[in-house]
Design an enzyme around this catalytic site. Structure first.
Site, PDB file in Angstrom:
ATOM      1  N   HIS A 100      46.853  37.979  36.902  1.00 24.56           N
ATOM      2  CA  HIS A 100      45.808  38.714  37.627  1.00 24.56           C
ATOM      3  C   HIS A 100      44.500  37.916  37.605  1.00 24.56           C
ATOM      4  O   HIS A 100      43.843  37.742  38.644  1.00 24.56           O
ATOM      5  CB  HIS A 100      45.612  40.090  36.988  1.00 24.56           C
ATOM      6  CG  HIS A 100      44.473  40.876  37.535  1.00 24.56           C
ATOM      7  ND1 HIS A 100      44.631  41.819  38.535  1.00 24.56           N
ATOM      8  CD2 HIS A 100      43.157  40.862  37.237  1.00 24.56           C
ATOM      9  CE1 HIS A 100      43.451  42.346  38.817  1.00 24.56           C
ATOM     10  NE2 HIS A 100      42.533  41.788  38.036  1.00 24.56           N
ATOM     11  N   GLU A 101      44.130  37.411  36.444  1.00 26.77           N
ATOM     12  CA  GLU A 101      42.892  36.635  36.342  1.00 26.77           C
ATOM     13  C   GLU A 101      43.003  35.303  37.095  1.00 26.77           C
ATOM     14  O   GLU A 101      42.029  34.841  37.681  1.00 26.77           O
ATOM     15  CB  GLU A 101      42.511  36.418  34.876  1.00 26.77           C
ATOM     16  CG  GLU A 101      42.240  37.700  34.099  1.00 26.77           C
ATOM     17  CD  GLU A 101      41.248  38.652  34.758  1.00 26.77           C
ATOM     18  OE1 GLU A 101      40.322  38.175  35.444  1.00 26.77           O
ATOM     19  OE2 GLU A 101      41.408  39.873  34.597  1.00 26.77           O
TER      20      GLU A 101
ATOM     21  N   HIS B 143      42.083  36.034  40.556  1.00 28.03           N
ATOM     22  CA  HIS B 143      40.635  35.957  40.785  1.00 28.03           C
ATOM     23  C   HIS B 143      40.197  34.492  40.915  1.00 28.03           C
ATOM     24  O   HIS B 143      39.371  34.168  41.764  1.00 28.03           O
ATOM     25  CB  HIS B 143      39.863  36.627  39.651  1.00 28.03           C
ATOM     26  CG  HIS B 143      39.920  38.115  39.686  1.00 28.03           C
ATOM     27  ND1 HIS B 143      39.500  38.857  40.769  1.00 28.03           N
ATOM     28  CD2 HIS B 143      40.330  39.012  38.754  1.00 28.03           C
ATOM     29  CE1 HIS B 143      39.652  40.147  40.504  1.00 28.03           C
ATOM     30  NE2 HIS B 143      40.163  40.262  39.292  1.00 28.03           N
TER      31      HIS B 143
END
Length: 161
Positions: free
Chosen positions: A73-74, A77
């Site tokens: 998920h990071e 980003h």
């Protein structure tokens, strides 16, 4: 190209570029530092510090599959949103922030459980429920659930009038 397909293509391109879908390996290859920190109720976050990137993961999360989901998920980003100015972001609406989080979720889902994996194992996974699929692919249940939801959302979008 809609946002889902753009994110899916980005994840596919990254898997091909780095020859892996393992978020820890990708972070290492990019020189992104991962730190385990006590983050309270926050699962993780991406930080830029002096032109270096750091992903903080909450020490309270012990399951490897959940750590992988948060790390992916990071990375979402990083690949999708690192060009955005975080200070300007704070003045945007919660809806905008929510859409960025959703995009990072889609990225993590497509990185960890891509269509190629499903197609390759199709004969073995027919009839399995979501929990069994998560165990089979060794991914967090939330990844399988999102993949399932995205698939049926896309079908619904394609056939709704």
């Amino acid at each position: 190209m809609d946002i889902y397909l753009r994110i899916k293509k980005k994840a596919h391109d990254i898997i091909n570029q780095y020859s892996t879908n393992d978020p820890k390996s990708i972070a290492e290859l990019l020189g992104i530092i991962t730190l385990n920190s006590d983050l309270g109720s926050v699962e993780g976050f991406l930080q830029e510090y002096k032109h270096n990137y750091i992903i903080h993961l909450n020490t309270s999360i012990e399951e490897k599959t959940k750590q992988d989901r948060i790390l992916a998920h990071e990375l979402g980003h990083y690949f999708l949103h690192r060009h955005l100015n975080i200070f300007k972001l704070s003045t945007h609406s919660l809806a905008f922030e929510s859409s960025l989080e959703h995009e990072a979720d889609i990225f993590s889902c497509e990185l960890l459980l891509n269509d190629h994996m499903l197609e390759e194992e199709f004969n073995y996974i027919q009839g399995k429920n979501l929990a069994e699929l998560a165990a089979f692919f060794n991914v967090d249940y939330e990844v399988v659930k999102m993949k399932y939801d995205l698939f049926f959302q896309r079908l619904n979008d394609m056939y709704s009038i």
